[in-house]
Scaffold this active site. Structure first.
Site, PDB file in Angstrom:
ATOM      1  N   SER A 175      -6.643 -34.215   5.605  1.00 43.60           N
ATOM      2  CA  SER A 175      -5.830 -34.995   4.385  1.00 43.60           C
ATOM      3  C   SER A 175      -7.082 -35.111   3.525  1.00 43.60           C
ATOM      4  CB  SER A 175      -5.667 -36.445   4.955  1.00 43.60           C
ATOM      5  OG  SER A 175      -6.848 -37.218   5.138  1.00 43.60           O
ATOM      6  N   LYS A 176      -6.840 -35.622   2.427  1.00 46.16           N
ATOM      7  CA  LYS A 176      -7.419 -35.783   1.271  1.00 46.16           C
ATOM      8  C   LYS A 176      -8.744 -36.885   1.448  1.00 46.16           C
ATOM      9  CE  LYS A 176      -5.857 -39.317  -2.026  1.00 46.16           C
ATOM     10  NZ  LYS A 176      -4.719 -39.883  -2.070  1.00 46.16           N
ATOM     11  N   ARG A 177      -8.726 -37.441   2.645  1.00 46.18           N
ATOM     12  CA  ARG A 177      -9.669 -38.535   3.001  1.00 46.18           C
ATOM     13  C   ARG A 177     -11.013 -37.637   3.452  1.00 46.18           C
ATOM     14  NH1 ARG A 177     -10.284 -43.628   4.005  1.00 46.18           N
ATOM     15  NH2 ARG A 177      -8.065 -44.170   3.114  1.00 46.18           N
ATOM     16  N   ASP A 178     -10.667 -36.455   3.894  1.00 48.18           N
ATOM     17  CA  ASP A 178     -11.896 -35.536   4.398  1.00 48.18           C
ATOM     18  C   ASP A 178     -12.805 -35.522   3.188  1.00 48.18           C
ATOM     19  OD1 ASP A 178     -10.538 -35.303   6.678  1.00 48.18           O
ATOM     20  OD2 ASP A 178      -9.837 -33.193   6.383  1.00 48.18           O
ATOM     21  N   LYS A 179     -12.236 -35.266   2.084  1.00 44.86           N
ATOM     22  CA  LYS A 179     -13.408 -35.086   0.974  1.00 44.86           C
ATOM     23  C   LYS A 179     -14.082 -36.399   0.726  1.00 44.86           C
ATOM     24  CE  LYS A 179     -10.167 -32.295  -1.776  1.00 44.86           C
ATOM     25  NZ  LYS A 179     -10.031 -31.699  -3.234  1.00 44.86           N
TER      26      LYS A 179
END
Ligand code: GLU
Length: 558
Positions: free
Chosen positions: A259-263
């Site tokens: 998910s974009k949380r990984d960024k």
């Protein structure tokens, strides 16, 4: 799922951000399933959540799908794709249609208005939890008389509409997950129209799937249990039931959801490692920065995150289709690789194109378990595709990438320089971006170039006698006397020099040259590099470098 009669699938994204690779895979499978069976593939934009939807996001989705080659037969019109007899294809433009069907349900007694405020519902929910009961809406609104309902509506009291559920269990039959029964106790009278007048996702999806003649719903597994609600709505509205196939999520190798949380995680790690207490200039607003650092649940907006990442030299993990495009992955590789996330054609076949997928995709071969996104494999697919291109194709595609993402680079190189760089880079490129990312030295002004302080650089320049800096000093007048500056001419000049001065070891001369003009020890072949950089820049850099290392050597003799 094999009835060939008028198969219709749809991809129905909510435009609240960028197209995630998981969404792209759903679109791909929907497309392949319909197109492989002479059916229709519909794109529908589910923008009934006004707070989260944006036009820019819808256009972004259309662009990303186009880039991947996933073209829709019906849907929003974009660059010659779309249109169709069942529009509009933006849910926000279909309110009249939803309202007509809502009215039908109310008239038939299958749905009713409810007037509780959010605070009242919250109190009911808390009371249920405190009493150890699972919360269900208590149907209090059904106690109101028709006259009372009318009075409240006329007075403009905010109201939702709820489906009056029949109270029986619902059995879902899914092509991927098999059969599951959702007990009646888990489904209360859910809201089908919100107080803002927009239908909920459940209602809009069911109406549109019916009116757009969708026969097969392929979508993410997170919607599996929603299907029970959709089936109840279909029954209440007298609609037919499409077939369902719920696709496994795509996750990171460690099992976490991709998910974009990984960024954000990658960025936080890099900031902590570098001990940064303030944001680099022109990246993130100071107030936003402080709030972000103080609360792990806050994520930076994508643009700000990217600016910060660029400023501190971090590569953020690609999550959205656009990230992969920007990183220089090829659309045909993404399509191939995504199709392998959760599906395989069998017979150990791994490399294929859209056409193969169209003719071979079968949802019965979709797995139930989460698919692990293997970035190493993706990179190797991309690398193979790049090395398999003709030089002309590579140049054409790299130029398109450069024009989009590195216009400064393209302007600096000019067409002839770009051709040289492309020819020199293809063999060592894993992505279309490598030749830009790896050759930033070409963009610097000659007096801006700094030399790395690594051991390899020190060795190339200062070890031995004569050392690299000595070689450069002797070579410089030879180069200066020479006006033709092609890779072939330069090779014809430097090779005899190496024969005479370093026992024929070309590396002893080539490596210091590379350090001199690039600042480090990695670049395309040295004669190409010199030719691309041009005579004046190359000579200026060699002069500066020779002087720099001679000063260094004088300061600390070896
Ligand atoms: N709008 C939903 C989503 O983006 C799609 C739901 C569906 O396919 O039914 O998750």
């Amino acid at each position: 799922m094999n009835d060939p009669a008028a198969i219709v699938t749809r991809f129905a994204p909510s435009p609240s951000g960028h197209l995630h690779v998981g969404g792209a895979r759903t679109a791909l499978f929907c497309w392949a399933f319909a197109k492989g069976r002479s059916g229709r593939f519909v794109l529908r934009i589910e923008d009934t959540d006004q707070k989260r939807s944006s036009d820019a996001a819808s256009i972004g989705f259309a662009k990303d799908l186009h880039w991947l080659g996933i073209l829709w037969d019906e849907g929003p019109i974009w660059q010659g794709t779309g249109g169709g007899a069942h529009g509009p294809y933006f849910q926000s433009e279909r309110l009249d249609i939803y309202n007509a069907h809502l009215q039908r349900l109310i008239d038939a007694g299958h749905a009713y208005y409810a007037f509780e405020t959010a605070a009242e519902l919250d109190a009911k929910r808390k009371a249920a939890t405190a009493g150890g009961r699972a919360y269900r809406y208590d149907r209090a609104a059904l106690q109101l008389s028709a006259a009372q309902v009318q009075e409240k509506l006329s007075a403009g009291t905010p109201a939702v509409i709820r489906l009056k559920c029949p109270g029986h269990d619902v059995t879902i039959r899914d092509e991927v997950l098999g059969e599951a029964t959702i007990p009646a106790t888990e489904i209360d009278d859910f809201v089908i129209r919100k107080a803002d007048g927009f239908p909920t996702y459940h209602f809009a999806v069911v109406v549109d799937d019916q009116l757009m003649q969708v026969t097969h719903v392929l979508r993410a597994q997170e919607h599996f249990t929603n299907t029970a609600r959709h089936m109840l709505l279909q029954d209440a509205l007298g609609f037919r039931r499409p077939a369902y196939a719920h696709l496994p999520i795509i996750c990171n190798p460690d099992g976490s959801k991709m998910s974009k949380r990984d960024k954000d995680k990658a960025l936080r790690k890099a900031v902590a490692e570098r001990g940064l207490s303030a944001p680099p200039a022109a990246t993130v607003d100071a107030t936003v920065w402080n709030a972000w650092l103080g609360d792990k649940n806050i994520q930076l907006e994508l643009d700000a995150a990217q600016r910060l990442a660029d400023a501190i030299g971090v590569t953020l993990p690609e999550i959205n289709v656009d990230d992969f495009k920007r990183s220089g992955y090829l659309p045909e590789v993404i399509v191939n690789f995504l199709a392998l996330n959760g599906w395989s054609p069998g017979n150990d076949i791994e490399k294929f194109d859209l056409e193969f997928l169209r003719t071979h995709f079968d949802p019965r071969r979709v797995v139930k378990t989460p698919a692990k996104f293997d970035r190493v494999k993706l990179m190797s697919f991309n690398c193979d595709a790049i090395t398999g291109m003709t030089p002309e194709e590579f140049e054409r595609r790299a130029a398109a990438h450069g024009n989009m993402y590195h216009p400064d680079f393209m302007a600096r190189l000019g067409p002839a320089g770009f051709t040289m760089l492309a020819r020199a880079s293809q063999e060592r490129s894993k992505t279309l971006d490598d030749m830009f990312r790896g050759n930033r030295f070409l963009l610097l002004a000659d007096d801006e170039l700094c030399w790395e302080t690594s051991k390899q650089v020190q060795k190339a320049m200062l070890d031995g006698s004569p050392c690299g800096a000595d070689h450069l000093e002797s070579l410089l007048p030879i180069l200066e006397a020479h006006s033709s500056w092609t890779a072939t001419d330069l090779e014809a000049l430097v090779k005899p020099f190496a024969d005479a001065h370093s026992g024929g070891q070309l590396g002893k001369v080539a490596q210091p040259l590379r350090v001199a003009v690039t600042g480090g020890t990695v670049s395309p072949p040295i004669f190409d590099t010199l030719a691309i950089l041009g005579r004046e820049s190359s000579l200026a850099r060699i002069r500066r470098c020779t002087a720099h290392f001679k000063t260094l050597r004088a300061a600390s003799p070896r």
